[in-house]
Design an enzyme around this catalytic site. Structure first.
Site, PDB file in Angstrom:
ATOM      1  N   ALA A   8     120.887  67.661  57.962  1.00 41.48           N
ATOM      2  CA  ALA A   8     119.883  66.441  57.475  1.00 41.48           C
ATOM      3  C   ALA A   8     119.457  66.843  56.924  1.00 41.48           C
ATOM      4  O   ALA A   8     118.079  67.680  56.903  1.00 41.48           O
ATOM      5  CB  ALA A   8     119.590  65.991  59.198  1.00 41.48           C
ATOM      6  N   CYS A   9     118.341  66.280  55.180  1.00 45.88           N
ATOM      7  CA  CYS A   9     117.275  66.647  54.818  1.00 45.88           C
ATOM      8  C   CYS A   9     116.752  64.884  54.866  1.00 45.88           C
ATOM      9  O   CYS A   9     117.320  64.030  55.594  1.00 45.88           O
ATOM     10  CB  CYS A   9     118.287  66.901  53.677  1.00 45.88           C
ATOM     11  N   ILE A  10     115.479  65.872  54.419  1.00 41.70           N
ATOM     12  CA  ILE A  10     114.732  64.504  54.422  1.00 41.70           C
ATOM     13  C   ILE A  10     114.966  63.557  53.760  1.00 41.70           C
ATOM     14  O   ILE A  10     114.580  61.836  54.433  1.00 41.70           O
ATOM     15  CB  ILE A  10     113.105  65.138  54.033  1.00 41.70           C
ATOM     16  N   GLY A  12     118.062  62.494  52.906  1.00 44.72           N
ATOM     17  CA  GLY A  12     119.310  62.004  53.631  1.00 44.72           C
ATOM     18  C   GLY A  12     120.061  62.154  52.242  1.00 44.72           C
ATOM     19  O   GLY A  12     121.629  60.959  52.969  1.00 44.72           O
ATOM     20  N   THR A  16     122.138  67.268  52.199  1.00 43.45           N
ATOM     21  CA  THR A  16     122.684  66.806  53.403  1.00 43.45           C
ATOM     22  C   THR A  16     124.097  67.280  53.522  1.00 43.45           C
ATOM     23  O   THR A  16     124.787  68.002  53.972  1.00 43.45           O
ATOM     24  CB  THR A  16     122.280  65.606  54.004  1.00 43.45           C
TER      25      THR A  16
END
Length: 101
Positions: A8-10, A12, A16
Site C-alpha cells: 500500500a502506498c500513499i 494507492g 502499490t
C-alpha cells in the site's frame, strides 16, 4: 516458506502494484509460495483470508501508509518495509523474511 504480504502506498497507485509484482517475482524465484493483497485506489484487492494468515510463516508489509484490518495479522512475525524498498530490492525483503523465521 509460505508468505503473505500487503502492499500500500500513499496514493494507492503505481507503487502499490509495482511492490506487489516485485515481491511475487522475488519469492517465486526462491520457490516460495506468496499471496499479496493490495490496498490501493481500487480498495482492497486479492484479500488475504484468515486461513491464509494462519498458515503463513511470515507476513510482509510493504507499505507507506496504514494497513487496513491490521488486527488479522496479530501474533504473526511481520516484516515492515516501504514500497520503494520492495520495488528496488525485493530479494533483500524476502531475505529479511527468511532471517525472521
Amino acid at each position: 516458506m509460505k508468505i503473505v504480504a500487503v502492499t500500500a502506498c500513499i496514493a494507492g497507485l503505481a507503487h502499490t502494484y509495482m511492490a506487489k509484482s516485485n515481491l511475487e517475482k522475488s519469492a517465486k524465484a526462491k520457490g516460495y509460495e506468496i499471496k499479496v493483497e493490495t490496498q490501493g485506489a481500487m480498495g482492497v484487492e486479492n484479500r488475504i483470508t484468515q486461513e491464509e494468515v494462519d498458515s503463513a510463516d511470515v507476513v510482509i508489509f510493504a507499505v507507506d501508509t496504514n494497513v487496513t484490518d491490521r488486527d488479522r495479522f496479530e501474533g504473526k512475525k511481520i516484516i515492515t518495509v516501504g514500497t520503494k524498498e520492495a520495488i528496488r530490492d525485493g530479494e533483500s525483503v524476502i531475505a529479511k523474511a527468511e532471517d525472521d523465521i
